[in-house]
Scaffold this motif. Sequence first.
Motif, PDB file in Angstrom:
ATOM      1  N   LEU A 115       0.869  -1.141  -0.076  1.00 10.13           N
ATOM      2  CA  LEU A 115       0.215   0.016  -0.044  1.00 10.13           C
ATOM      3  C   LEU A 115       0.772   1.218   0.180  1.00 10.13           C
ATOM      4  CD1 LEU A 115      -3.221   0.422   0.180  1.00 10.13           C
ATOM      5  CD2 LEU A 115      -2.286  -2.011   0.711  1.00 10.13           C
ATOM      6  N   LEU A 119      -0.030   3.042  -3.445  1.00  9.58           N
ATOM      7  CA  LEU A 119      -1.008   3.971  -3.332  1.00  9.58           C
ATOM      8  C   LEU A 119      -0.653   5.217  -2.599  1.00  9.58           C
ATOM      9  CD1 LEU A 119      -3.935   4.773  -3.700  1.00  9.58           C
ATOM     10  CD2 LEU A 119      -4.406   3.491  -1.601  1.00  9.58           C
ATOM     11  N   THR A 120       0.232   5.132  -1.498  1.00  9.15           N
ATOM     12  CA  THR A 120       0.774   6.122  -0.639  1.00  9.15           C
ATOM     13  C   THR A 120       1.720   7.013  -1.435  1.00  9.15           C
ATOM     14  OG1 THR A 120       0.103   5.029   1.302  1.00  9.15           O
ATOM     15  CG2 THR A 120       1.306   7.205   1.503  1.00  9.15           C
ATOM     16  N   SER A 145      -2.300   2.016 -13.067  1.00  7.44           N
ATOM     17  CA  SER A 145      -3.170   1.040 -12.074  1.00  7.44           C
ATOM     18  C   SER A 145      -2.856  -0.457 -12.548  1.00  7.44           C
ATOM     19  CB  SER A 145      -4.628   1.352 -11.901  1.00  7.44           C
ATOM     20  OG  SER A 145      -5.232   0.590 -11.031  1.00  7.44           O
ATOM     21  N   GLY A 149      -7.323  -3.695 -10.074  1.00  7.15           N
ATOM     22  CA  GLY A 149      -7.954  -2.609  -9.365  1.00  7.15           C
ATOM     23  C   GLY A 149      -9.408  -2.722  -9.502  1.00  7.15           C
ATOM     24  N   VAL A 161      -6.400  -4.158  -3.784  1.00  3.33           N
ATOM     25  CA  VAL A 161      -6.833  -2.802  -2.919  1.00  3.33           C
ATOM     26  C   VAL A 161      -6.005  -1.818  -3.400  1.00  3.33           C
ATOM     27  CG1 VAL A 161      -7.071  -2.136  -0.699  1.00  3.33           C
ATOM     28  CG2 VAL A 161      -7.671  -4.364  -1.144  1.00  3.33           C
ATOM     29  N   SER A 162      -4.616  -1.922  -3.517  1.00  2.00           N
ATOM     30  CA  SER A 162      -3.792  -0.606  -3.683  1.00  2.00           C
ATOM     31  C   SER A 162      -4.071  -0.110  -4.923  1.00  2.00           C
ATOM     32  CB  SER A 162      -2.289  -0.985  -3.708  1.00  2.00           C
ATOM     33  OG  SER A 162      -1.871  -1.794  -4.509  1.00  2.00           O
ATOM     34  N   GLY A 165      -7.450   1.555  -5.291  1.00  2.00           N
ATOM     35  CA  GLY A 165      -7.407   2.897  -4.441  1.00  2.00           C
ATOM     36  C   GLY A 165      -6.832   3.866  -5.523  1.00  2.00           C
ATOM     37  N   HIS A 168      -9.436   5.210  -7.762  1.00  2.00           N
ATOM     38  CA  HIS A 168     -10.249   6.189  -7.146  1.00  2.00           C
ATOM     39  C   HIS A 168      -9.511   7.438  -6.919  1.00  2.00           C
ATOM     40  CE1 HIS A 168     -14.262   7.325  -5.614  1.00  2.00           C
ATOM     41  NE2 HIS A 168     -13.731   7.709  -4.655  1.00  2.00           N
ATOM     42  N   LEU A 169      -8.195   7.327  -6.202  1.00  2.00           N
ATOM     43  CA  LEU A 169      -7.505   8.718  -6.084  1.00  2.00           C
ATOM     44  C   LEU A 169      -7.377   9.432  -7.616  1.00  2.00           C
ATOM     45  CD1 LEU A 169      -5.445  10.331  -4.357  1.00  2.00           C
ATOM     46  CD2 LEU A 169      -3.647   8.648  -4.960  1.00  2.00           C
TER      47      LEU A 169
END
Length: 250
Positions: A115, A119-120, A145, A149, A161-162, A165, A168-169
């Motif tokens: 993650l 993502l972060t 992505s 996803g 999940v990453s 995310g 959606h980010l």
Amino acid sequence: MELRGKVALVTGGNGGLGQRICHALAREGAHIAVVYAKSRDQAEGVARELASSHQVNAAAFACDLTDGAAVQKLVSEVVARFGRIDILVNDAAYNKAIPFPELDAMTMEEWDKILDVNLTGPMRLLKAAGPGMKAQGGGRIVNISSVAGLGPTGSSIAYAVSKAGLIHLTKCMAVALAPEVLVNCVAPGLLEGTRATANLRPEQVERSAAGALLKKAADKDDCADMVVAMCRTETMTGQTVVIDSGRMFH
């Protein structure tokens, strides 16, 4: 947006897909910051090849995307070297093959790492580079992505999940940075010749290719060309385009 003379920062620029993206942008005349995590020699080789093949400015930059201070330093170094950042491509990612039912193998340490990188890390870069693009009156951001996803598939639950995310980010940052900065996303399916695919089990690779309508892996150059199209566009933002030889429909 006219790409000639623009400056593109590409994370994972020394990877299998990242190199294709760098070359696709450089062919359009964009100068390239090739960002790498560990493989300095390879990244510097990519930068030299970009400069010699496309007559653009290119340089390699090291960055640990899980370190907020390092990300801020990266953006400052790229601006100092090139004068500005017009394009950000978040391509760097980490995965590890852990079957979904094996919850004990999906340790919280692995979850946090996946993650944090996938993502972060992009969020750190979006926050570091996005406001500058907005202030200068324009910019393009493309997140990479995965079809993982869009459904419960991929190398692990954390990876899926990453990447969900990140999709959606993309939508959220398109809202946050509008109207000056356009933010879009490419979701590839199975890609051959990448570090991510190398981390998959052979049966996963076979199953992914066999499950596509075209019965083959997605093409890295198709993905790179889509990145270029998303950098050129004047009216598309917040969108995710799937390139997967016909596996996922959304």
